[in-house]
Design a protein around this motif. Structure first.
Motif, PDB file in Angstrom:
ATOM      1  N   LEU A  22       0.841  -1.193   0.000  1.00 37.21           N
ATOM      2  CA  LEU A  22       0.000   0.000   0.000  1.00 37.21           C
ATOM      3  C   LEU A  22       0.879   1.247   0.000  1.00 37.21           C
ATOM      4  N   THR A  23       0.791   2.024  -1.055  1.00 36.28           N
ATOM      5  CA  THR A  23       1.495   3.303  -1.161  1.00 36.28           C
ATOM      6  C   THR A  23       0.529   4.323  -1.747  1.00 36.28           C
ATOM      7  N   LEU A  29      -4.148  -3.042   9.828  1.00 36.19           N
ATOM      8  CA  LEU A  29      -4.129  -1.580   9.740  1.00 36.19           C
ATOM      9  C   LEU A  29      -4.326  -0.952  11.111  1.00 36.19           C
ATOM     10  N   PHE A  30      -5.339  -1.405  11.819  1.00 35.42           N
ATOM     11  CA  PHE A  30      -5.688  -0.849  13.116  1.00 35.42           C
ATOM     12  C   PHE A  30      -4.496  -0.914  14.076  1.00 35.42           C
ATOM     13  N   LEU A  31      -3.891  -2.070  14.196  1.00 32.65           N
ATOM     14  CA  LEU A  31      -2.787  -2.232  15.136  1.00 32.65           C
ATOM     15  C   LEU A  31      -1.530  -1.508  14.668  1.00 32.65           C
ATOM     16  N   PHE A  73      -4.769  13.203   1.323  1.00 35.51           N
ATOM     17  CA  PHE A  73      -4.371  12.522   2.556  1.00 35.51           C
ATOM     18  C   PHE A  73      -3.036  12.966   3.163  1.00 35.51           C
ATOM     19  N   LYS A  74      -2.153  13.477   2.406  1.00 39.11           N
ATOM     20  CA  LYS A  74      -0.833  13.952   2.857  1.00 39.11           C
ATOM     21  C   LYS A  74       0.128  12.841   3.265  1.00 39.11           C
ATOM     22  N   THR A  75      -0.337  11.826   3.995  1.00 45.04           N
ATOM     23  CA  THR A  75       0.549  10.733   4.418  1.00 45.04           C
ATOM     24  C   THR A  75      -0.175   9.393   4.297  1.00 45.04           C
ATOM     25  N   LYS A  76       0.625   8.351   4.269  1.00 45.90           N
ATOM     26  CA  LYS A  76       0.067   6.999   4.247  1.00 45.90           C
ATOM     27  C   LYS A  76      -0.710   6.727   5.540  1.00 45.90           C
ATOM     28  N   ASP A  77      -0.223   7.244   6.674  1.00 49.79           N
ATOM     29  CA  ASP A  77      -0.933   7.058   7.942  1.00 49.79           C
ATOM     30  C   ASP A  77      -2.337   7.647   7.889  1.00 49.79           C
ATOM     31  N   LYS A  78      -2.460   8.840   7.309  1.00 45.15           N
ATOM     32  CA  LYS A  78      -3.791   9.465   7.222  1.00 45.15           C
ATOM     33  C   LYS A  78      -4.711   8.655   6.316  1.00 45.15           C
ATOM     34  N   LEU A  79      -4.176   8.105   5.245  1.00 47.87           N
ATOM     35  CA  LEU A  79      -4.959   7.232   4.372  1.00 47.87           C
ATOM     36  C   LEU A  79      -5.399   5.986   5.138  1.00 47.87           C
ATOM     37  N   MET A  80      -4.483   5.389   5.886  1.00 44.43           N
ATOM     38  CA  MET A  80      -4.820   4.184   6.648  1.00 44.43           C
ATOM     39  C   MET A  80      -5.892   4.489   7.695  1.00 44.43           C
ATOM     40  N   ILE A  81      -5.812   5.652   8.337  1.00 41.60           N
ATOM     41  CA  ILE A  81      -6.838   6.037   9.313  1.00 41.60           C
ATOM     42  C   ILE A  81      -8.193   6.154   8.631  1.00 41.60           C
ATOM     43  N   ASN A 131       3.372   9.245  17.734  1.00 40.60           N
ATOM     44  CA  ASN A 131       2.851  10.296  16.866  1.00 40.60           C
ATOM     45  C   ASN A 131       1.547  10.816  17.488  1.00 40.60           C
ATOM     46  N   ASP A 132       1.597  12.031  18.031  1.00 42.01           N
ATOM     47  CA  ASP A 132       0.438  12.584  18.738  1.00 42.01           C
ATOM     48  C   ASP A 132      -0.796  12.714  17.853  1.00 42.01           C
ATOM     49  N   ASP A 133      -0.623  13.077  16.591  1.00 47.00           N
ATOM     50  CA  ASP A 133      -1.757  13.232  15.685  1.00 47.00           C
ATOM     51  C   ASP A 133      -2.464  11.894  15.462  1.00 47.00           C
ATOM     52  N   VAL A 134      -1.691  10.861  15.180  1.00 48.13           N
ATOM     53  CA  VAL A 134      -2.267   9.530  14.964  1.00 48.13           C
ATOM     54  C   VAL A 134      -2.894   9.028  16.264  1.00 48.13           C
TER      55      VAL A 134
END
Length: 196
Positions: free
Chosen positions: A28-29, A105-107, A48-56, A116-119
């Protein structure tokens, strides 16, 4: 290629889900999501800006869909408690199968959130949402705010933690018979409901 204003965040989330199912979570990219949606990586980055934001977003989408389905089951069922429990456990069980990517994804996001405070904040909001929906569902079929002297708020946190803890066990303990675990949980809950 599609114009950037033609593709929606929802389209990109669906493309990301397809990417995970077809290629695996490690592939996933933002680029692969863009290719799957027929847009550039820049378009995905814009949303999304980042992969983390997409995953969220993927986890939020799956979570909200699952809880909406369970709320509808509760509204439609004459025998609310038993049917809702069976449906909720089946939904959780399906997330624990080896082929399911939800808890991967969740874990992963929970782990990222440790540094990461935002995540962490976004995952905390998701857990609060799940606890609130679960509390509301529990109250709807027991008809009170307490069960055995424990508030439904506490019960919702405990059951949510149980399901997420089982996800860790499923992912880490290779020979865990998760089907038998869920059969035991269902038996325990149905017996408790019968005694209410």
């Amino acid at each position: 290629m599609a114009e950037p204003n033609v593709v929606t965040k929802e389209d990109l989330v669906e493309s990301a889900k397809r990417c995970i199912v077809e290629k695996g979570i490690n592939k996933l990219t933002l680029k692969s999501v863009g290719e799957g949606a027929g847009v550039t990586q820049g378009t995905v980055y814009y949303h999304f800006k980042t992969k983390d934001k997409l995953m969220i977003e993927i986890v939020n989408d799956m979570c909200e869909s699952s809880w909406n389905h369970l709320e509808n089951v509760n509204k439609e069922s004459k025998d609310q408690g038993f049917k809702w429990i069976k449906t909720a456990l089946q939904s959780a069980y399906e997330r624990h199968t080896k082929n399911s990517f939800y808890h991967h994804l969740f874990l992963s996001l929970i782990t990222t959130g440790l540094n990461n405070d935002d995540v962490r904040g976004q995952m905390g909001d998701l857990l609060k949402y799940e606890n609130e929906v679960l509390q509301k569902q529990i109250q709807s079929f027991i008809g009170t705010d307490e069960l055995y002297g424990i508030s439904t708020e506490i019960w919702s946190v405990l059951w949510n933690a149980l399901i997420d803890g089982l996800a860790i066990q499923t992912l880490m303990v290779e020979d865990l018979d998760i089907e038998k675990v869920y059969e035991g949980i269902e038996l325990l809950l149905v017996k408790k409901m019968d005694n209410m």
